[in-house]
Design an enzyme around this catalytic site. Structure first.
Site, PDB file in Angstrom:
ATOM      1  N   ASP A  18       6.505 -12.441  51.142  1.00 54.72           N
ATOM      2  CA  ASP A  18       6.475 -11.462  49.866  1.00 54.72           C
ATOM      3  C   ASP A  18       5.061 -12.196  49.310  1.00 54.72           C
ATOM      4  OD1 ASP A  18       6.350  -8.864  48.434  1.00 54.72           O
ATOM      5  OD2 ASP A  18       8.111  -9.587  47.652  1.00 54.72           O
ATOM      6  N   TRP A  34      15.592 -24.229  36.694  1.00 58.00           N
ATOM      7  CA  TRP A  34      15.001 -23.238  35.702  1.00 58.00           C
ATOM      8  C   TRP A  34      13.419 -24.112  36.032  1.00 58.00           C
ATOM      9  CZ3 TRP A  34      14.978 -19.017  32.186  1.00 58.00           C
ATOM     10  CH2 TRP A  34      13.707 -19.652  31.637  1.00 58.00           C
ATOM     11  N   LEU A  35      12.093 -22.928  35.855  1.00 58.57           N
ATOM     12  CA  LEU A  35      10.873 -23.262  36.124  1.00 58.57           C
ATOM     13  C   LEU A  35      10.772 -22.887  34.985  1.00 58.57           C
ATOM     14  CD1 LEU A  35       9.988 -21.680  39.785  1.00 58.57           C
ATOM     15  CD2 LEU A  35      10.696 -23.304  39.489  1.00 58.57           C
TER      16      LEU A  35
END
Length: 301
Positions: free
Chosen positions: A208, A98-99
């Site tokens: 990207d 998780w960020l």
């Protein structure tokens, strides 16, 4: 009243993670996959992406790219860790660390964070270039740019790689859709010569790097994610960071402080971003086709 049967996905996640999932909440995660915040019984939080089982190759390619980026990232640049991935029933799943993203606050703190993010990306590029593969430019297998296939056959020459493995497949796709562009044969023939004098080292690139795939965290560190990795010219990441906006000047200043770009980098931005304009035209239509044609015309002029 009979109890509801347990969610098969939660059971799969429990087996893979070794913890019970006590909460699964949908969150924003782009336009390709569904995204979830998973709360674990042990108190931790992880991030999950799900899609149809047929989309497992996209998630596998993402996991591989993140693992490779993490090998070269400096301590201050966060790359989410792929924890588990696979198929449960009709769903493909990828679970990541998780960020904890920061809010939209600006000021000196945000400027410093973006400077460090740019600096960290330059360190990643430079570290990877020092151990680049002998094959030159490419990747070990084809992967994806968004949901589109990305060709990665190895080439020893950067200009040849960019012509044959980046622009040519997208231009052929546009033609198959009934939207051919003018000047494509001349562009592909001339491109290797244009880049022949640009002696770039193969570096591991994100591939990207638009603003939706980078962020500042609540603790002030920067993070990059959702890659389309390959070994290429590091300038492609800096070029795409300019395509849709969202990266402040401090990001580019931080990059330049760690590893200044080569002469002529500004002139190559339009050529490198043509790849992404073509990909967006093929995936989404709209005005991207006209922008791609204008870019080709400008390159040939």
């Amino acid at each position: 009243m009979a109890a509801e049967p347990p969610d098969p996905l939660n059971l799969w996640l429990q087996r893979q993670l070794g913890q019970v999932v006590v909460g699964r909440t949908p969150v924003g995660g782009g336009c390709i996959h569904q995204a979830w915040r998973l709360e674990l019984a042990g108190g931790g939080t992880v991030f999950a992406k799900t899609n149809t089982a047929a989309c497992l190759p996209l998630l596998e390619a993402e996991a591989e790219g993140l693992q490779q980026l993490a090998r070269h990232a400096p301590t201050g640049l966060v790359i989410p860790e792929p924890l588990v991935w696979g198929v449960e029933g009709e769903q493909a799943v990828l679970v990541l660390g998780w960020l904890d993203l920061a809010g939209a606050a600006g000021g000196v703190v945000a400027r410093d964070g973006w400077f460090r993010l740019g600096h960290g990306l330059a360190v990643l590029h430079r570290s990877s270039a020092a151990s680049a593969p002998a094959q030159g430019y490419g990747w070990g297998a084809d992967n994806f740019i968004g949901s589109a296939p990305q060709t990665n056959s190895w080439r020893p020459d950067w200009g040849v790689f960019f012509a044959e493995c980046r622009l040519a497949p997208q231009l052929a796709w546009a033609a198959r859709r009934g939207q051919p562009l003018r000047g494509t044969e001349e562009l592909l023939a001339r491109l290797p010569q244009w880049l022949a004098g640009h002696c770039c080292q193969p570096a591991l690139v994100h591939g990207d790097l638009w603003c939706g795939n980078a962020a500042l965290l609540a603790d002030g560190r920067g993070a990059i994610f959702d890659p389309a990795c390959y070994w290429g010219d590091r300038e492609v990441d800096l070029a795409m960071a300019q395509l849709f906006g969202g990266f402040p000047p401090a990001f580019f200043e931080g990059y330049g402080a760690a590893w200044p770009l080569e002469p002529g980098a500004a002139e190559r931005v339009g050529l490198y971003n043509l790849y992404h304009l073509l990909n967006h035209a093929n995936l989404f239509g709209g005005s991207y086709g006209q922008r791609a044609q204008a870019s080709i015309d400008a390159q040939l002029a």
